[in-house]
Design an enzyme around this catalytic site. Structure first.
Site, PDB file in Angstrom:
ATOM      1  N   ARG A 223      43.447  32.244  44.578  1.00 49.57           N
ATOM      2  CA  ARG A 223      43.643  33.074  45.756  1.00 49.57           C
ATOM      3  C   ARG A 223      42.542  34.119  45.787  1.00 49.57           C
ATOM      4  O   ARG A 223      41.842  34.355  44.800  1.00 49.57           O
ATOM      5  CB  ARG A 223      45.012  33.764  45.738  1.00 49.57           C
ATOM      6  CG  ARG A 223      45.304  34.546  44.477  1.00 49.57           C
ATOM      7  CD  ARG A 223      46.389  35.581  44.659  1.00 49.57           C
ATOM      8  NE  ARG A 223      45.928  36.683  45.511  1.00 49.57           N
ATOM      9  CZ  ARG A 223      46.565  37.850  45.624  1.00 49.57           C
ATOM     10  NH1 ARG A 223      47.681  38.067  44.961  1.00 49.57           N
ATOM     11  NH2 ARG A 223      46.094  38.789  46.410  1.00 49.57           N
ATOM     12  N   HIS A 224      42.406  34.758  46.942  1.00 44.32           N
ATOM     13  CA  HIS A 224      41.426  35.815  47.112  1.00 44.32           C
ATOM     14  C   HIS A 224      41.955  37.094  46.456  1.00 44.32           C
ATOM     15  O   HIS A 224      43.152  37.395  46.538  1.00 44.32           O
ATOM     16  CB  HIS A 224      41.187  36.051  48.614  1.00 44.32           C
ATOM     17  CG  HIS A 224      39.980  36.854  48.921  1.00 44.32           C
ATOM     18  ND1 HIS A 224      39.947  38.220  48.820  1.00 44.32           N
ATOM     19  CD2 HIS A 224      38.751  36.479  49.360  1.00 44.32           C
ATOM     20  CE1 HIS A 224      38.750  38.660  49.176  1.00 44.32           C
ATOM     21  NE2 HIS A 224      38.000  37.623  49.505  1.00 44.32           N
ATOM     22  N   PRO A 225      41.105  37.880  45.804  1.00 45.88           N
ATOM     23  CA  PRO A 225      41.605  39.069  45.107  1.00 45.88           C
ATOM     24  C   PRO A 225      42.060  40.193  46.024  1.00 45.88           C
ATOM     25  O   PRO A 225      42.815  41.071  45.604  1.00 45.88           O
ATOM     26  CB  PRO A 225      40.412  39.518  44.267  1.00 45.88           C
ATOM     27  CG  PRO A 225      39.219  38.948  44.946  1.00 45.88           C
ATOM     28  CD  PRO A 225      39.672  37.650  45.539  1.00 45.88           C
ATOM     29  N   SER A 226      41.618  40.178  47.295  1.00 46.33           N
ATOM     30  CA  SER A 226      41.982  41.310  48.154  1.00 46.33           C
ATOM     31  C   SER A 226      42.378  40.903  49.566  1.00 46.33           C
ATOM     32  O   SER A 226      42.468  41.753  50.447  1.00 46.33           O
ATOM     33  CB  SER A 226      40.811  42.305  48.232  1.00 46.33           C
ATOM     34  OG  SER A 226      39.631  41.670  48.674  1.00 46.33           O
ATOM     35  N   PHE A 230      44.969  33.595  51.514  1.00 50.60           N
ATOM     36  CA  PHE A 230      43.587  33.143  51.341  1.00 50.60           C
ATOM     37  C   PHE A 230      43.523  32.479  49.965  1.00 50.60           C
ATOM     38  O   PHE A 230      43.339  33.141  48.939  1.00 50.60           O
ATOM     39  CB  PHE A 230      42.640  34.347  51.392  1.00 50.60           C
ATOM     40  CG  PHE A 230      41.196  34.022  51.623  1.00 50.60           C
ATOM     41  CD1 PHE A 230      40.544  34.448  52.772  1.00 50.60           C
ATOM     42  CD2 PHE A 230      40.474  33.307  50.684  1.00 50.60           C
ATOM     43  CE1 PHE A 230      39.200  34.167  52.980  1.00 50.60           C
ATOM     44  CE2 PHE A 230      39.131  33.020  50.880  1.00 50.60           C
ATOM     45  CZ  PHE A 230      38.489  33.450  52.034  1.00 50.60           C
TER      46      PHE A 230
END
Length: 409
Positions: A223-226, A230
């Site tokens: 997943r996207h960190p922020s 996503f």
């Protein structure tokens, strides 16, 4: 585009040969200088038709000459080649090229306009310059492994030798910049490419996050960190990815999965909130996709304008209609006359025809041609052979050496 540029390539294995392959793809004449035993990559699997697939890919469009630099005549021959070259590429450990007699200072004195590129693990100077470099070592030292994997899992090596590859890419970029500068000044330069520097240069967002916060990025898995949603999600028969970066896309996603109320839920009101409640959001999305195939998920979300894709393997990617249209693999003659596929360089130029693709050379196959171009006659070539400057008249057998676990620069 690089027709008329002559490159003498002393490099071996991956980073340096990848650099010179990119130059050769654009029409540069690349003369690969190999020791009598040949580039180590000739002996590294996988093998197809008796030839290393890795060597085949990284040494397309090149010529090969065998020179024993430890002989006086061999060194003189190598220096003669470099005196007539535009570019020299090497990826020995710092100091080795000087000991061999082909260091930058020596060759630049013979050829002031020479662009000389050195690819090493940690640069030509500094406290780590003496260390050997393997891709996994650089991934470990530069933070890539620590930033890759599940939050509660171990650091994970990436599935590609990215440090080697990006170092070769940066080296080709540096060489082109140096050639452009030489047009203005007439002077060459020493291009110093450190795999450590290049790997951190590749890690653009990791470095940017640290520079902004002073904190090392954490592992977050697929997943996207922020941002959220996503990342990778589960369907009935596999996995897919979605990339939602704004409220408009999230509203479209909520509607597409039959849960429009999610867009009004305070937990998912904006990107930071969605990221903080990523586990709850994931459960909602996977509740919907768990009863649908990856293909069905992609049709529904794609029709709604959501960035979505199936997770493919490399075979599926390269055999796709898109890869075929872009010409990412091409056929060349194999070692025994069969057709072999090799990668092509990925950049397209309008108004330019791609250089004809040629297979990787057999060990020393172009020696006589290269020597004739230097003006040497048959008797001179015979004398070089007799003196051992061109090594023994035997080719490297593909299984003479054990397969290495890691790739040297």
């Amino acid at each position: 585009m690089l027709a008329g540029i002559r490159v003498i390539d002393f490099s071996r294995v991956l980073a340096g040969p990848y650099c010179t392959a990119l130059l050769a793809d654009l029409g540069a004449e690349v003369i690969k200088v190999e020791p009598p035993g040949g580039d180590d990559y000739r002996a590294i699997g996988p093998f197809a038709d008796g030839e290393s697939g890795l060597f085949r890919a990284m040494n397309r469009n090149k010529q090969s000459i065998v020179i024993d630099l430890k002989t006086e005549a061999g060194l003189a021959l190598a220096r003669s080649l470099c005196a007539r070259a535009d570019v020299v590429v090497e990826n020995f450990r710092p100091g080795v090229a000087d000991k061999l007699g082909i260091g930058y200072a020596t060759l630049q004195a013979d050829n002031p306009g020479l662009v000389y590129a050195s690819v090493s693990g940690f640069g030509q100077t500094g406290p780590e310059s003496h260390r050997p470099a393997y891709d996994i070592i650089l991934q470990a030292m530069c933070g890539l492994m620590d930033a890759t994997g599940a939050p509660d899992g171990p650091p994970t090596v990436l599935g590609e030798a990215v440090s080697d590859v990006v170092s070769g890419l940066f080296a080709s970029w540096g060489i082109l910049a140096a050639l452009l500068a030489r047009q203005r000044s007439g002077k060459g330069t020493h291009v110093d490419v450190s795999m450590f520097d290049a790997t951190l240069g590749l890690s653009a967002t990791l470095v940017a996050r640290y520079a902004a916060t002073g904190e090392a990025p954490r592992r977050v898995g697929n997943r996207h960190p922020s941002s959220a949603p996503f990342g990778a999600f589960r369907a009935a028969d596999g996995f897919y990815v979605v990339a939602v970066l704004n409220n408009k896309l999230f509203q479209a996603l909520a509607g597409a999965i039959g849960q429009p109320a999610l867009a009004a839920d305070p937990r998912f009101a904006n990107d930071p909130a969605r990221c903080a409640h990523e586990a709850d959001l994931r459960a909602c999305i996977e509740h919907w996709s768990a009863t649908r195939t990856v293909a069905q998920v992609n049709r529904v979300l794609g029709a709604a304008g959501i960035p979505v894709a199936p997770i493919r393997n490399v075979r599926q990617a390269l055999e796709s209609e898109l890869a075929a249209h872009r010409g990412l693999l091409a056929e060349v003659a194999g070692k025994h006359g069969s057709l072999a596929r090799v990668p092509t360089q990925p950049v397209k130029f309008s108004g330019q025809h791609a250089a004809p693709l040629r297979p990787a050379p057999a060990l020393g196959q172009d020696t006589d041609t290269i020597l004739r171009a230097l003006g040497l006659g048959p008797l001179q070539v015979q004398a070089l052979r007799a003196g051992g400057a061109l090594g023994p008249d035997t080719a490297l057998a593909p299984h003479d050496k054990p397969e290495l676990e890691n790739h040297h620069a």
